[in-house]
Structure formats: C-alpha cells, structure tokens
Design a protein around this motif. Structure first.
Motif, short mmCIF file in Angstrom:
data_model
loop_
_atom_site.label_atom_id
_atom_site.label_comp_id
_atom_site.label_asym_id
_atom_site.label_seq_id
_atom_site.Cartn_x
_atom_site.Cartn_y
_atom_site.Cartn_z
N MET A 21 0.83 -1.20 0.00
CA MET A 21 0.00 0.00 0.00
C MET A 21 0.86 1.26 0.00
SD MET A 21 -3.11 1.00 2.60
CE MET A 21 -4.13 -0.31 1.92
N ALA A 22 1.97 1.21 0.72
CA ALA A 22 2.88 2.36 0.73
C ALA A 22 3.46 2.61 -0.66
CB ALA A 22 4.01 2.13 1.74
N PHE A 23 3.81 1.52 -1.35
CA PHE A 23 4.32 1.67 -2.71
C PHE A 23 3.25 2.27 -3.62
CE2 PHE A 23 5.09 -0.13 -6.99
CZ PHE A 23 6.34 0.44 -7.24
N GLY A 24 2.02 1.79 -3.48
CA GLY A 24 0.93 2.38 -4.26
C GLY A 24 0.70 3.84 -3.91
N THR A 25 0.82 4.17 -2.61
CA THR A 25 0.68 5.57 -2.19
C THR A 25 1.78 6.42 -2.79
OG1 THR A 25 -0.32 4.84 -0.11
CG2 THR A 25 0.56 7.08 -0.18
N TRP A 26 3.01 5.89 -2.80
CA TRP A 26 4.13 6.64 -3.39
C TRP A 26 3.86 6.94 -4.85
CZ3 TRP A 26 7.83 6.19 -7.21
CH2 TRP A 26 8.93 7.01 -7.09
N ILE A 27 3.38 5.95 -5.61
CA ILE A 27 3.07 6.16 -7.03
C ILE A 27 1.94 7.16 -7.17
CG2 ILE A 27 2.19 5.05 -9.12
CD1 ILE A 27 3.62 2.52 -8.29
N PHE A 28 0.91 7.01 -6.32
CA PHE A 28 -0.24 7.90 -6.41
C PHE A 28 0.16 9.35 -6.16
CE2 PHE A 28 -3.75 10.12 -4.30
CZ PHE A 28 -4.74 10.00 -5.27
N ILE A 29 0.93 9.59 -5.11
CA ILE A 29 1.32 10.97 -4.79
C ILE A 29 2.22 11.52 -5.89
CG2 ILE A 29 2.64 12.38 -3.18
CD1 ILE A 29 1.62 10.67 -0.94
N THR A 30 3.13 10.69 -6.37
CA THR A 30 4.04 11.16 -7.42
C THR A 30 3.27 11.57 -8.67
OG1 THR A 30 5.77 9.70 -6.58
CG2 THR A 30 6.05 10.57 -8.79
N TRP A 109 4.26 8.21 2.70
CA TRP A 109 5.14 8.27 1.54
C TRP A 109 6.60 8.11 1.98
CZ3 TRP A 109 7.92 12.66 -1.04
CH2 TRP A 109 8.26 12.36 -2.36
N PHE A 110 6.92 8.62 3.19
CA PHE A 110 8.30 8.55 3.68
C PHE A 110 8.56 7.25 4.44
CE2 PHE A 110 7.87 13.15 3.07
CZ PHE A 110 9.03 13.43 2.36
N TYR A 111 7.72 6.94 5.45
CA TYR A 111 8.04 5.78 6.28
C TYR A 111 7.57 4.47 5.67
CZ TYR A 111 3.29 5.19 8.27
OH TYR A 111 1.95 4.96 8.46
N GLY A 112 6.69 4.54 4.65
CA GLY A 112 6.21 3.31 4.05
C GLY A 112 7.32 2.53 3.35
N ALA A 113 8.28 3.26 2.77
CA ALA A 113 9.37 2.56 2.07
C ALA A 113 10.21 1.74 3.02
CB ALA A 113 10.23 3.59 1.34
N LEU A 114 10.27 2.13 4.28
CA LEU A 114 11.06 1.38 5.26
C LEU A 114 10.46 0.03 5.59
CD1 LEU A 114 11.87 4.32 7.74
CD2 LEU A 114 13.29 3.43 5.87
N LEU A 115 9.14 -0.11 5.34
CA LEU A 115 8.49 -1.37 5.67
C LEU A 115 9.03 -2.52 4.83
CD1 LEU A 115 4.79 -0.13 5.95
CD2 LEU A 115 6.43 -0.47 7.79
#
Length: 393
Positions: A21-30, A109-115
């Motif tokens: 979901m974090a990866f999807g959020t990163w793509i969505f925000i970008t 967007w920031f801490y999701g990548a750490l997961l």
C-alpha cells in the motif's frame, strides 16, 4: 517458539500488505504532483472532489488493514461531498478529514518505504531464532521484533488517521441532525397511524354504537324485542371499540412492559407470534430496569423482527437474545430462513408514506435514542438483526 512463529508470520503479512500500500501511495502521490498543475490549468478544479474521494477510499482501506491487526476500529469523519461543483470543491478543501488524509499520505510516503526493508527479517528470524531456541533453549529474539515493528506501524497509522476533535465534533453534529430529522419523521408517521386507527376503527364503531343506542331507545317503547336486539348489537360494538382502543394504546406504549418488564413482554410476544421462539433474557428479570423509552424501542424491535420471520422467512423457528451490555441494552433476533431482508423492506403498512413501519421504521426508532441497528441477511439466510440501545443501568 511456534506461537512466536505464527504471530511473526501474521505480522509479516501485515507488513507486506502495508508495504504494498505504501508503494501504491508513493506512485499515487508522485503522479498526483506531476498532473496537479496540468489538471488545474487544462481541466479545472472540478476534479478536486473526485481526487479527495479517491484519497478517502485509500485511507479507508488503510483503516481497515490497521483495525484488522489491532482489533480496534479507527473512526472516520468526513463531510459529504454533495451539491454544486463549487460547493463540493469548498467542502473538499475545508473538510478537516481532507487535511488528516493528506497528512497521513505524506507521512506514509516517507516511512512506508522502510516497511519493505523489514520483510527479509522473516527468513533471518526463522534461521536465527530456530538455532537460538533449538540449541540454547532460549526464547526467540528476531521474530518478536517483526511483531513489534507491525505494532509500531499500526500505532503510527492510528495516530495519523484518527480524526481530529474538530472533525469528530462536526460528524457528531451531522449525525445528531440526521437522527433528529428521522425521529421527527417517525413521530409524525406514528401520529398519522394513531389518527388513522382511531378514525377508521374506534371512532367508526363508537358512531355505530351511538346510532344503535338511539334506535333502541325509539324501538323499546313499541317493540321491546327489537329494542333488546339493538342493545345487544350496541354492546357488541362497544366491546369491539374497546378492543381496538387497547390495540392503539399498545402501539403507543404496551402496558405489558409496565406490568412484566421487558423480559416478560418479550416472552409474551414470542408466545403469541405463532413461532417456536427460544428466548434468552440475559437475566433482565432481576436488577435495575432500562429506561421506559429504551424498553419500548427494544420491544418493538423484537415485535417487528418476529413479524418478519412469520411473514417472510419461510421457517417456524427464531431466537431472541437480550443482553445487558456495559453501555446499554443489546437485542439480537436470528432465524434460519431464506434471507434477503433489507432496511428498505416493508413489513406492515406503507413505506411510501415515509412512516415508521418495517425495518426502516425500526432503524429510525433506534436512531432517535442514539442507538445502532445492524441487519445481516444474505440470500439463503440466516437473518440476524442486532440492535444496541445506550442507557445507564
């Protein structure tokens, strides 16, 4: 050890879904940042409400994921995006829930990548803790860290997605306004029902009674036999009028509630329903009783539910459960019938009049007391109706 493995596996699945979901959020925000300027210039701001609705769905999915891990539901408070385009845009911008979701997405967007970096801990933990526990007979070390990381991620998400006090207050005001409108509608429909019952039933019989008494007085001097017959008919009309008046009174507040209490009244309902009903009163016959309005709402909920079972379920058995909950009274009615019931379905009377009949009327009556009602009725059954009414014992 095996308990730690199972819990760590569940935590890994949670982190895996959260990372996806974090990866999807990163793509969505970008993508959103890249297209925002072009959208505003070329298309217009009318897409903003649709974007906000999409963000709400993403945040709702995250709330569900977090609640599944913690077991605690995260409330949401949004203003409805209705009206003209301008009104929807203004609401989307000013809604505190929009700011809450934006803050969560930015942090995610920031801490999701750490997961994603934590996922290799699972195979490492199996090897290390397997040797640690198998050879040295000590407790697992790495696998509990995965569980702790999942707890930490859930805590962050809960803190970020929890509505602000202002948003919760706004949502509560809107909810109270809606339930107040439903209560007024139900009250007006109930008054119309009582008026109709009195006009078409008891009043008509009283008029006929008066006419027969007048005819009996005229006939008694010249034809006593006819006069007696008319008096017998008048007595019969009086008894029928009294019966209908009792039915009207029961529709307002059943006297049996005052005489026997809720448990006794529900047992009487079950006995007169024509069904085989198993009643669990939850010990309500002893101790402090609920307020009269709460007992009446629970009584009518059971009555309506049993009427549903008798008319539409196709079965002859039902279960009624009354529970003295910590925050109020809970009512549960279950049957194994054909299912397919919905809140919009009508049981008696006409829903077209906007009245208080059927499941919709039951929900309005419950909402007027700030209660909740849940209907589960998949096609093929079973049908379960649960009503919770807040009160102080």
């Amino acid at each position: 050890m095996w308990k730690s493995v199972r819990r760590a596996a569940e935590a890994t699945v949670h982190l895996l879904v959260a990372a996806a979901m974090a990866f999807g959020t990163w793509i969505f925000i970008t993508v959103l940042l890249i297209t925002a300027i072009g959208t505003l210039v070329v298309v217009g701001v009318w897409l903003l409400p649709e974007t906000v609705l999409l963000v709400r769905r993403i945040a709702g999915a995250k709330r569900g994921l977090t609640a599944a891990w913690t077991g605690v539901r995260i409330p949401e408070a949004y203003r409805p995006l209705t009206g003209t385009v301008r009104e929807r845009v203004v609401t989307a911008v000013r809604d505190p829930g929009t700011r809450t979701d934006a803050r969560w997405m930015a942090a995610h967007w920031f801490y999701g990548a750490l997961l994603g970096l934590a996922l290799p801990l699972w195979p490492v933990g199996l090897v290390v803790d397997g040797l640690w526990c198998g050879l040295l007979r000590r407790e697992a070390v790495v696998l509990p860290l995965i569980v702790r990381l999942a707890d930490l991620e859930a805590d962050w998400s809960t803190a970020l997605l929890k509505p602000s006090p202002q948003a919760q207050l706004t949502a509560r005001v809107q909810e109270l306004a809606a339930t107040r409108a439903d209560a007024i509608t139900a009250h007006e429909a109930e008054l119309r029902r009582i008026e109709r019952d009195l006009h078409d039933g008891a009043q008509a019989r009283l008029v006929a009674l008066s006419l027969r008494i007048g005819l009996a007085r005229r006939a008694y001097g010249g034809d006593p036999e006819t006069g007696l017959r008319l008096l017998d008919e008048a007595q019969e009309q009086a008894e029928k009028a009294l019966t209908e008046l009792r039915q009207v009174v029961r529709g307002i507040h059943p006297p049996i509630l005052s005489d026997r209490g809720l448990a006794g009244a529900v047992r009487a309902l079950a006995a007169g329903s024509g069904l085989e009903v198993a009643v669990d009163d939850g010990g309500l016959e002893q101790g402090v009783r609920a307020p009269a309005a709460v007992e009446a709402a629970a009584y009518f909920a059971v009555a309506e539910s049993l009427t549903n079972v008798a008319k539409y379920s196709g079965v002859s058995r039902a279960e009624v459960q009354l529970v003295r909950a910590r925050r109020g009274l809970r009512v549960r009615v279950r049957d194994e019938g054909r299912g397919g019931a919905g809140v919009s379905s009508s049981v008696s009377g006409s829903e077209g009049e906007g009245g208080g009949s059927g499941l919709l009327g039951m929900r309005r009556r419950v909402a007027a007391l700030d209660g909740t009602m849940e209907v589960s009725s998949p096609v093929g059954g079973p049908t379960v109706i649960e009503v919770e009414l807040p009160c102080v014992w």
